[in-house]
Write a protein that holds these residues in place. Sequence first.
Motif, PDB file in Angstrom:
ATOM      1  N   VAL A   3       0.855  -1.185   0.000  1.00  0.00           N
ATOM      2  CA  VAL A   3       0.000   0.000   0.000  1.00  0.00           C
ATOM      3  C   VAL A   3       0.893   1.239   0.000  1.00  0.00           C
ATOM      4  N   THR A   4       0.818   2.010  -1.074  1.00  0.00           N
ATOM      5  CA  THR A   4       1.678   3.190  -1.213  1.00  0.00           C
ATOM      6  C   THR A   4       0.936   4.504  -1.041  1.00  0.00           C
ATOM      7  N   ASN A   5      -0.400   4.468  -1.059  1.00  0.00           N
ATOM      8  CA  ASN A   5      -1.179   5.690  -0.878  1.00  0.00           C
ATOM      9  C   ASN A   5      -2.574   5.314  -0.409  1.00  0.00           C
ATOM     10  N   LEU A   6      -3.301   6.308   0.125  1.00  0.00           N
ATOM     11  CA  LEU A   6      -4.656   6.084   0.604  1.00  0.00           C
ATOM     12  C   LEU A   6      -5.592   7.116   0.008  1.00  0.00           C
ATOM     13  N   ASP A   7      -6.824   6.704  -0.223  1.00  0.00           N
ATOM     14  CA  ASP A   7      -7.896   7.601  -0.635  1.00  0.00           C
ATOM     15  C   ASP A   7      -9.059   7.383   0.316  1.00  0.00           C
ATOM     16  N   TYR A   8     -10.061   8.226   0.207  1.00  0.00           N
ATOM     17  CA  TYR A   8     -11.223   8.083   1.099  1.00  0.00           C
ATOM     18  C   TYR A   8     -12.488   8.393   0.331  1.00  0.00           C
ATOM     19  N   ASP A   9     -13.500   7.581   0.565  1.00  0.00           N
ATOM     20  CA  ASP A   9     -14.803   7.766  -0.060  1.00  0.00           C
ATOM     21  C   ASP A   9     -15.868   7.748   1.039  1.00  0.00           C
ATOM     22  N   GLY A  13     -15.538   4.212   2.407  1.00  0.00           N
ATOM     23  CA  GLY A  13     -14.537   4.335   3.465  1.00  0.00           C
ATOM     24  C   GLY A  13     -13.129   4.462   2.912  1.00  0.00           C
ATOM     25  N   ARG A  14     -12.166   3.941   3.665  1.00  0.00           N
ATOM     26  CA  ARG A  14     -10.761   4.059   3.280  1.00  0.00           C
ATOM     27  C   ARG A  14     -10.453   3.145   2.098  1.00  0.00           C
ATOM     28  N   ILE A  15      -9.696   3.670   1.144  1.00  0.00           N
ATOM     29  CA  ILE A  15      -9.329   2.922  -0.061  1.00  0.00           C
ATOM     30  C   ILE A  15      -7.812   2.869  -0.150  1.00  0.00           C
ATOM     31  N   ALA A  16      -7.274   1.654  -0.309  1.00  0.00           N
ATOM     32  CA  ALA A  16      -5.825   1.453  -0.407  1.00  0.00           C
ATOM     33  C   ALA A  16      -5.407   1.410  -1.869  1.00  0.00           C
ATOM     34  N   LEU A  17      -4.314   2.114  -2.196  1.00  0.00           N
ATOM     35  CA  LEU A  17      -3.809   2.156  -3.563  1.00  0.00           C
ATOM     36  C   LEU A  17      -2.417   1.553  -3.620  1.00  0.00           C
ATOM     37  N   ALA A  69      -6.932  -0.017  -6.834  1.00  0.00           N
ATOM     38  CA  ALA A  69      -7.425   0.510  -5.569  1.00  0.00           C
ATOM     39  C   ALA A  69      -8.328  -0.549  -4.947  1.00  0.00           C
ATOM     40  N   VAL A  70      -8.203  -0.705  -3.629  1.00  0.00           N
ATOM     41  CA  VAL A  70      -8.933  -1.752  -2.921  1.00  0.00           C
ATOM     42  C   VAL A  70      -9.729  -1.138  -1.785  1.00  0.00           C
ATOM     43  N   GLY A  72     -12.703  -1.731   1.500  1.00  0.00           N
ATOM     44  CA  GLY A  72     -13.128  -2.733   2.466  1.00  0.00           C
ATOM     45  C   GLY A  72     -12.179  -2.929   3.629  1.00  0.00           C
ATOM     46  N   LEU A  73     -10.988  -2.345   3.565  1.00  0.00           N
ATOM     47  CA  LEU A  73      -9.993  -2.479   4.641  1.00  0.00           C
ATOM     48  C   LEU A  73      -9.934  -1.159   5.404  1.00  0.00           C
ATOM     49  N   ASP A  74     -10.764  -1.035   6.435  1.00  0.00           N
ATOM     50  CA  ASP A  74     -10.936   0.251   7.108  1.00  0.00           C
ATOM     51  C   ASP A  74      -9.729   0.692   7.911  1.00  0.00           C
ATOM     52  N   ASP A  75      -8.864  -0.263   8.336  1.00  0.00           N
ATOM     53  CA  ASP A  75      -7.726   0.097   9.176  1.00  0.00           C
ATOM     54  C   ASP A  75      -6.388  -0.025   8.453  1.00  0.00           C
ATOM     55  N   VAL A  76      -6.402  -0.160   7.119  1.00  0.00           N
ATOM     56  CA  VAL A  76      -5.165  -0.308   6.373  1.00  0.00           C
ATOM     57  C   VAL A  76      -4.355   0.979   6.424  1.00  0.00           C
ATOM     58  N   MET A  77      -3.026   0.848   6.441  1.00  0.00           N
ATOM     59  CA  MET A  77      -2.144   2.003   6.511  1.00  0.00           C
ATOM     60  C   MET A  77      -1.105   1.927   5.398  1.00  0.00           C
TER      61      MET A  77
END
Length: 397
Positions: A3-9, A13-17, A69-70, A72-77
């Motif tokens: 995971v190199t970046n995060l987005d939010y919807d 919720g949180r989206i991992a890129l 982008a993924v 469903g993983l609300d606590d991913v960092m």
Amino acid sequence: MLVTNLDYDEFKGRIALGRVNAGTINKSQNIKLGIPGGESRNGKIGEVFVYKNFQKEIVDEVSAGDICAVAGLDDVMIGETIMADGAEPLPTITVEEPTVRMTFSVNGAPFAGKEGKFVTSRNIKDRLDRELERNLALKVEPGETADTFIVCGRGALHITILIETMRREGFEFCIGPPQVIFKESDEGKKLEPYEEAIVEVPEEYNGAVVELLANRKGEMLDLFTNDKGMTTVKYKVPTRGLLGVRNAILTATRGTAVLNTIFDGYYGFAGEISQRDQGSLVASETGAATSYALFSSQDRGIMFIKPGVEVYAGMVVGIHQRSGDLSVNVAKRKAATNVRSNKDATVVLNEPKSLSLDDCVEYIGEDELVEVTPLSVRILKNPKMDKKLQKQLSHKK
């Protein structure tokens, strides 16, 4: 996938890129999350997206080499690895610590609430909390009062981008001057952030650039001139010394210089740095600026406003040509007499200096604030630090 970046919807919720390193990722797949040397935890993929024409498109599966982008993983960092059971996590990446902080507060200026849609401390707090979901280099701490927030970021530009985004969304608030974040070494010495500054400038102006950066405790690392007459100057400068230096360099080089900076690290405290030699011209009365008043005020310095602009007591309307602030009445009208005069029609005013949000952030001193609204950006003296202005405003109320 690392995971190199995060987005939010707001809905997903949180989206991992990131980029899939090996294998495949499927919709509704059970996965593991973890970092090298740490304990892994379970997770489940909600939805998988790929990018086409700068838009997210839902797919059922992505494979090695795909950028996706993924959800469903609300606590991913950032830095964690999305992997199958039994796989080893990839080497992690870290987010650099903030080096500059600014104070966000509810707008307390006389024109507060006239131009913004979101003006309360709850509006500002909710917006900053949402920003923390996607902007991991940002940190927010409570201020001295309930309507004040301390926002820490990777340089003044990082925070200024957030400010510009918020004002375009309809927020109205005040911001304080940028301040660097100091640290303490193991030996108890005071440390401050330094940056590597690279300036490309025509050869005839390199002396002005060298003088500016040297006065701000800069240490020259390199200087060379190419066959086209362009000089490249490389300096190691405290971050404090770079606050407000961009405008000074552009002025000294007539807009021909290009400045780039990159964080270098924390080193010993460089000592006191003088950042602004001139004071401000401060409006003493509330009203619309007049040509008559601006004509006499422009002899005292450089003005920021044109005739007809609404001003209030305590608003900064220009740069004083000397050190120290000066109160001016830019709303004063010509006394009405029975003698006809065409003087108002023949008044010649200098072109005012137009300040962008970046310019205002670089300009303000310790006792000044920037009032940010969707329609305007104004500079004002901080009433909490200006006792004379505090009395004047309370008297008018």
